[in-house]
Write an enzyme that holds these catalytic residues in place. Structure first.
Site, short mmCIF file in Angstrom:
data_model
loop_
_atom_site.label_atom_id
_atom_site.label_comp_id
_atom_site.label_asym_id
_atom_site.label_seq_id
_atom_site.Cartn_x
_atom_site.Cartn_y
_atom_site.Cartn_z
N TYR A 132 0.85 -1.19 0.00
CA TYR A 132 0.00 0.00 0.00
C TYR A 132 0.89 1.24 0.00
O TYR A 132 1.74 1.42 0.87
CB TYR A 132 -0.92 0.03 1.22
CG TYR A 132 -1.91 1.18 1.12
CD1 TYR A 132 -3.09 1.02 0.41
CD2 TYR A 132 -1.63 2.42 1.69
CE1 TYR A 132 -3.98 2.08 0.29
CE2 TYR A 132 -2.52 3.47 1.56
CZ TYR A 132 -3.69 3.30 0.86
OH TYR A 132 -4.57 4.34 0.71
N GLN A 194 -10.68 0.20 1.35
CA GLN A 194 -11.16 -0.64 0.25
C GLN A 194 -10.00 -1.33 -0.48
O GLN A 194 -10.13 -2.47 -0.95
CB GLN A 194 -12.03 0.16 -0.72
CG GLN A 194 -11.35 1.35 -1.38
CD GLN A 194 -11.49 2.64 -0.57
OE1 GLN A 194 -11.64 2.60 0.65
NE2 GLN A 194 -11.44 3.77 -1.26
N SER A 240 2.61 9.10 11.55
CA SER A 240 4.05 9.13 11.75
C SER A 240 4.42 9.85 13.06
O SER A 240 3.69 10.72 13.54
CB SER A 240 4.72 9.81 10.57
OG SER A 240 6.10 9.57 10.57
N GLN A 262 8.60 16.58 10.78
CA GLN A 262 7.74 15.43 11.02
C GLN A 262 6.27 15.83 11.03
O GLN A 262 5.40 15.09 10.58
CB GLN A 262 8.12 14.78 12.35
CG GLN A 262 7.56 13.38 12.55
CD GLN A 262 8.18 12.38 11.57
OE1 GLN A 262 9.25 12.62 11.04
NE2 GLN A 262 7.48 11.29 11.32
N HIS A 265 3.87 15.70 7.87
CA HIS A 265 3.30 14.47 7.34
C HIS A 265 1.79 14.50 7.38
O HIS A 265 1.12 13.94 6.50
CB HIS A 265 3.80 13.27 8.15
CG HIS A 265 5.06 12.68 7.63
ND1 HIS A 265 5.13 12.00 6.44
CD2 HIS A 265 6.31 12.67 8.14
CE1 HIS A 265 6.37 11.59 6.24
NE2 HIS A 265 7.11 11.99 7.25
N GLU A 330 8.20 5.70 16.74
CA GLU A 330 8.57 5.22 15.41
C GLU A 330 10.01 5.65 15.10
O GLU A 330 10.87 4.82 14.78
CB GLU A 330 7.61 5.79 14.38
CG GLU A 330 7.95 5.45 12.95
CD GLU A 330 7.11 6.21 11.95
OE1 GLU A 330 7.00 5.75 10.79
OE2 GLU A 330 6.55 7.27 12.29
N HIS A 331 10.28 6.94 15.14
CA HIS A 331 11.62 7.49 14.95
C HIS A 331 12.10 8.10 16.26
O HIS A 331 11.39 8.91 16.86
CB HIS A 331 11.63 8.60 13.89
CG HIS A 331 11.08 8.20 12.56
ND1 HIS A 331 9.76 8.45 12.20
CD2 HIS A 331 11.66 7.59 11.51
CE1 HIS A 331 9.56 8.00 10.96
NE2 HIS A 331 10.69 7.48 10.52
N ASP A 363 14.82 8.29 5.90
CA ASP A 363 13.72 8.16 4.94
C ASP A 363 14.22 7.96 3.52
O ASP A 363 13.58 7.25 2.73
CB ASP A 363 12.83 9.41 4.98
CG ASP A 363 11.89 9.41 6.17
OD1 ASP A 363 11.72 8.35 6.79
OD2 ASP A 363 11.34 10.49 6.48
N GLU A 417 5.44 -35.92 29.76
CA GLU A 417 4.30 -35.26 29.14
C GLU A 417 3.19 -36.25 28.77
O GLU A 417 2.23 -35.87 28.07
CB GLU A 417 4.76 -34.48 27.91
CG GLU A 417 5.73 -33.37 28.29
CD GLU A 417 6.09 -32.45 27.13
OE1 GLU A 417 5.67 -32.73 26.00
OE2 GLU A 417 6.76 -31.44 27.39
N HIS A 422 5.03 -41.26 21.41
CA HIS A 422 6.18 -40.52 20.90
C HIS A 422 7.46 -41.34 21.12
O HIS A 422 8.31 -41.48 20.24
CB HIS A 422 6.31 -39.16 21.59
CG HIS A 422 5.37 -38.12 21.06
ND1 HIS A 422 4.02 -38.27 21.04
CD2 HIS A 422 5.63 -36.89 20.53
CE1 HIS A 422 3.46 -37.20 20.53
NE2 HIS A 422 4.43 -36.33 20.20
#
Length: 432
Positions: A132, A194, A240, A262, A265, A330-331, A363, A417, A422
């Protein structure tokens, strides 16, 4: 207005309990989830027709099933709408990212031999990925590099790009050029929740993918989380963020410019400073007030800073580190005297050290990750990398002698167990 402080300023004893919470009110969050679910359900049941309706509603674009996909001629024409300098910059970024990601690929193979048992990992690319790429008022060819190119380097065979179109049905030419430079030709002119639904569940025109990656609006992020029950996603990557950790030696002018950059954005971006210096806090406020008055896109920047910008003054660096890690930005820019040492204690999607390592470097030019966890998810998620487009499979092979050496331990554990069959599966190999 210029004489009024723009950012919220707190000392640690004034902090509201929810200072680090980026979430909307419960009512707004519920409305968002309901809206997104309605969009997803409509795409699942109506396919292309729903996509076309939403393109008309949100983008004012008149599309048909035949025009959902960008054609090859449009991609060729896009080169005529961009400059040679822009093409060169995209090529430059592609090269930087490729160097870093290819090096990362060399670190993924592991093979261990231990007393007759061989274990190794096999990295396999995913069959298909949807990327995206946000649109709207800005173009993000850099996000094409950070998603589609990285998927290509991982060996993904089918890579799909979805990006919103304008009212004329056109996708930003820089996005198309970047996609072509990365070798991606399956591009759809759709955006929003969508687009995420189409990538997850498919339509008559768009085949579904195995994983969806890329940042987007709150609607895109909510859609990714909702479809993650059925289709893998990278992370919840929302609005961001930048957080700057600084001491008294940091340059307030540089901090102001970084926070403003920043903020442009979007009006929901977060720009913040945590510092041990009251003087630095006041100086940053003054610099921001002065710079914003003349800044490009000033209205958007001012709205973002006044809504979500803040400064916290701490009594000492230990307290500052604790709050920084609680926020998990984030940053994270670290502008302190001991930044290298301090960085080992910090939690963030990306850590940038020193005055010459601002967010725009990461970036566009450093080759590091660009799609990063936001909203505090850096505490448990990492930035998008070539590894995220692959599945890791372990392969084990054992000799009879190797199995003999471990059979006793296996029996003890299977008995513990209560899984006796097994153990019998092991013992049968020595009774032939």
């Amino acid at each position: 207005m210029q004489n009024q402080p723009i950012l919220k300023l707190w000392t640690t004893n004034q902090l509201p309990k929810d200072w680090f919470c980026r979430q909307q009110t419960n009512q707004n969050q519920a409305e968002l989830q309901t809206t997104v679910k309605t969009i997803i359900d409509h795409v699942r049941t109506q396919g292309d027709q729903a996509i076309i309706e939403f393109a008309q509603k949100f983008d004012k674009a008149n599309l048909t099933p035949a025009t959902l996909q960008v054609n090859s001629q449009e991609i060729k024409d896009a080169y005529q709408q961009v400059t040679k300098q822009q093409i060169a910059a995209i090529e430059f970024m592609k090269q930087r990212v490729s160097i870093f990601q290819n090096q990362l690929l060399t670190q993924t193979n592991v093979q261990v031999f231990n007393e007759g048992i061989m274990v190794k990992t096999l990295m396999q690319p995913l069959e298909s990925v949807g990327c995206y790429i946000p649109g709207g008022q800005a173009a993000y060819p850099s996000t094409v590099i950070m998603t589609a190119l990285v998927a290509k380097l991982a060996g993904v065979k089918r890579i799909v790009i979805c990006s919103p179109c304008d009212a004329e049905g056109k996708v930003n030419p820089l996005v198309l050029v970047a996609a072509d430079i990365c070798g991606i030709s399956e591009i759809y002119r759709i955006g929003g929740a969508q687009a995420i639904a189409a990538l997850a569940y498919g339509t008559q025109t768009i085949a579904p993918v195995r994983k969806i990656v890329g940042p987007g609006s709150k609607y895109v992020t909510a859609a990714k989380v909702q479809v993650s029950q059925d289709t893998a996603i990278d992370m919840p990557a929302g609005p961001s963020e930048i957080l700057i950790l600084a001491d008294q030696y940091a340059d307030p002018c540089l901090i102001a410019y970084d926070m403003i950059s920043q903020a442009e954005h979007g009006t929901d971006s977060i720009s913040a400073l945590i510092t041990t210096s009251p003087k630095l806090a006041q100086d940053v406020q003054s610099w921001i007030t002065n710079i914003v008055a003349q800044a490009p896109r000033a209205e958007k920047v001012l709205e973002s800073l006044s809504k979500y910008g803040f400064i916290i003054v701490c009594t000492d660096m230990d307290q500052a580190v604790k709050l920084t890690n609680q926020f998990a930005a984030e940053h994270l820019e670290v502008l302190t005297n001991n930044a290298q040492t301090l960085s080992k204690q910090l939690i963030a999607g990306l850590i940038l050290i020193g005055p010459y390592s601002p967010v725009p470097l990461s970036d566009y030019a450093s080759g590091t990750y660009h799609v990063l966890p936001t909203g505090g998810f850096a505490q448990s998620f990492s930035g998008l990398s070539v590894i995220d487009f692959m599945r890791r499979v372990s392969i084990a092979e054992c000799s009879k002698e190797g199995l003999e050496k471990v059979r006793t331990h296996i029996k003890v554990l299977t008995d513990t167990e209560n899984l006796p069959n097994h153990s019998k599966a092991i013992e049968a190999r020595f009774q032939q």
